[in-house]
Design an enzyme around this catalytic site. Structure first.
Site, mmCIF file in Angstrom:
data_model
loop_
_atom_site.group_PDB
_atom_site.id
_atom_site.type_symbol
_atom_site.label_atom_id
_atom_site.label_comp_id
_atom_site.label_asym_id
_atom_site.label_seq_id
_atom_site.Cartn_x
_atom_site.Cartn_y
_atom_site.Cartn_z
ATOM 1 N N GLY A 20 0.837 4.114 -1.571
ATOM 2 C CA GLY A 20 0.234 5.447 -1.488
ATOM 3 C C GLY A 20 -0.044 5.859 -0.055
ATOM 4 O O GLY A 20 0.257 6.991 0.353
ATOM 5 N N ASP A 21 -0.608 4.949 0.722
ATOM 6 C CA ASP A 21 -0.873 5.228 2.134
ATOM 7 C C ASP A 21 0.426 5.461 2.905
ATOM 8 O O ASP A 21 0.526 6.370 3.732
ATOM 9 C CB ASP A 21 -1.626 4.058 2.765
ATOM 10 N N SER A 22 1.420 4.618 2.628
ATOM 11 C CA SER A 22 2.666 4.696 3.378
ATOM 12 C C SER A 22 3.430 5.973 3.058
ATOM 13 O O SER A 22 4.003 6.606 3.955
ATOM 14 C CB SER A 22 3.528 3.468 3.081
ATOM 15 N N ALA B 256 1.757 8.720 4.856
ATOM 16 C CA ALA B 256 2.096 8.661 6.283
ATOM 17 C C ALA B 256 3.448 9.305 6.552
ATOM 18 O O ALA B 256 3.604 10.071 7.516
ATOM 19 C CB ALA B 256 2.104 7.208 6.750
ATOM 20 N N SER C 158 0.849 -1.200 0.000
ATOM 21 C CA SER C 158 0.000 0.000 0.000
ATOM 22 C C SER C 158 0.882 1.246 0.000
ATOM 23 O O SER C 158 0.907 2.027 0.958
ATOM 24 C CB SER C 158 -0.916 -0.019 1.230
#
Length: 397
Positions: A169-171, A174, A167
């Site tokens: 994009g999420d990481s 973050a 994932s």
């Protein structure tokens, strides 16, 4: 035993689920911040049940929630929201990844909290940011990767775009949240004032897209999918060895190219005047790649790596996790931590990165059980055991 940590004394309240917000808070906790994670009493963070499970809980959870204290609050109740507000006003940083407007409805928005605590920092992670025509739309990492440009350039030109196997994009979002939080802390040290860190998933991905915009704006170039190659930088590609392994070779430096061609027996290419610089090699990318591919096909992965290492050419095998856990470089750098679950089952976790020489990060405990720290945290707010029991009875915690 973990020594002094860089963020010791910083209090973080995490309001969010799944990946982006929790990963941001995880990194802060890995460097010593006191992270309180708020979860719904009704099952908690869905990540607890994602991917491979042990005794009903995700193995991912042991990493994503390490060093965090889990409390349960029903934010749909007035009492639950009141406790969340108390915790927010005691925190240095609030990390949240709800859709824009949700916290405002609960009286927990940035401006509402800032009015009572001007020094508060709030990191807000969402698909499209807190403003703009798409702000109210759901925006998971896959959408951010697509809109931010990463998916368009991933894969082979004759096939549809592909995703990276994590994932990403999420990481990436973050990590942008962590950068923003640390920058805001630095500013607060000087001004005493907090601020909002507005992180959009698609913008975080977009921030990685190198020369994409100026190439299009000035030269009209739209970067396309190129498989394992790095477009316009030659040679840099993935090749297959005779024993079926894949090897990445980055011979795109001018001096490196000469060493590479000499090492694979193509002195003609090493000495070719046209190929002495990258701009001369680009028109002959196919010829260069073919020469390297033919040589790789005649080698095992070990002989290829040994030859290229001797020639001082950057090259590497494409690792699976099986390769990683036994690799001397990973082991020498201490890239794994050994821990155990409550039942004694051993578990290996990735070590904390980056490595700080004086105040390194680390794992103080694994991801907690749902609500494991509810009583402990509420008692620090002045709640008696009787009051906590009453809150549980009312479904507020």
């Amino acid at each position: 035993m973990i020594g002094p940590q860089a963020l010791a004394g910083i209090k973080v309240l995490e309001l969010g689920t799944l990946i982006a917000g929790p990963f941001c808070a995880r990194v802060l906790g890995e460097f010593g911040a006191d992270v309180i994670k708020v979860e719904s009493p009704d099952g908690g963070d869905p990540l607890r049940q994602w991917r491979v499970l042990k005794d009903g809980t995700s193995l991912w959870w042991s990493v994503q929630a390490r060093n965090k204290k889990s409390i349960t609050l029903n934010l749909k109740t007035e009492q639950g929201r009141a406790i969340a507000k108390q915790l927010a006003l005691e925190a240095d940083i609030v990390v949240e990844n709800y859709r824009p407007g949700v916290l405002e409805k609960w009286g927990l928005g940035y401006e509402q909290l800032k009015a009572e605590k001007p020094s508060l920092i709030m990191v807000r992670l969402s698909g499209f940011g807190q403003t703009g025509p798409l702000k109210d739309q759901p925006g998971f990492g896959a959408i951010g990767e697509s809109m931010g440009g990463l998916r368009y350039v991933s894969g082979f030109p004759d096939r549809p775009p592909v995703r990276v196997g994590i994932s990403i994009g999420d990481s990436v979002a973050a990590l942008h949240g962590v950068i923003g939080a640390l920058a805001a802390l630095r500013d607060r040290d000087q001004t005493g004032q907090g601020q909002m860190v507005d992180v959009a998933l698609y913008e975080s991905v977009f921030n990685l897209m190198e020369s994409l915009v100026p190439e299009y704006d000035v030269a009209g170039v739209v970067r396309e999918r190129t498989g394992g190659a790095l477009p316009g930088i030659v040679p840099s590609n993935t090749y297959t060895t005779g024993d079926g392994e894949n090897i990445v070779i980055a011979g795109n430096g001018d001096a490196i190219f000469k060493r590479l061609m000499t090492a694979i027996g193509r002195q003609d290419m090493a000495d070719d005047p046209q190929l002495q610089r990258n701009d001369g090699r680009v028109p002959r990318t196919a010829d260069i790649d073919q020469a390297i591919a033919q040589w790789c096909a005649s080698q095992t992965i070990d002989t290829a790596l040994a030859t290229l290492q001797q020639a001082d050419v950057p090259a590497g095998k494409i690792y699976s996790v099986r390769d990683m856990v036994q690799d001397p470089q990973f082991l020498a750098r201490g890239m794994f931590e050994q821990h155990a679950f409550g039942d004694g089952t051993p578990v290996k976790l990735p070590a904390v990165s980056p490595k700080l020489s004086a105040t390194p990060g680390g794992t103080r405990w694994l991801g907690p059980a749902l609500g494991e720290h509810t009583g402990e945290v509420l008692r620090t707010l002045g709640y008696s055991d009787e009051a906590i029991a009453e809150l549980r009875q009312k479904g507020a915690v």
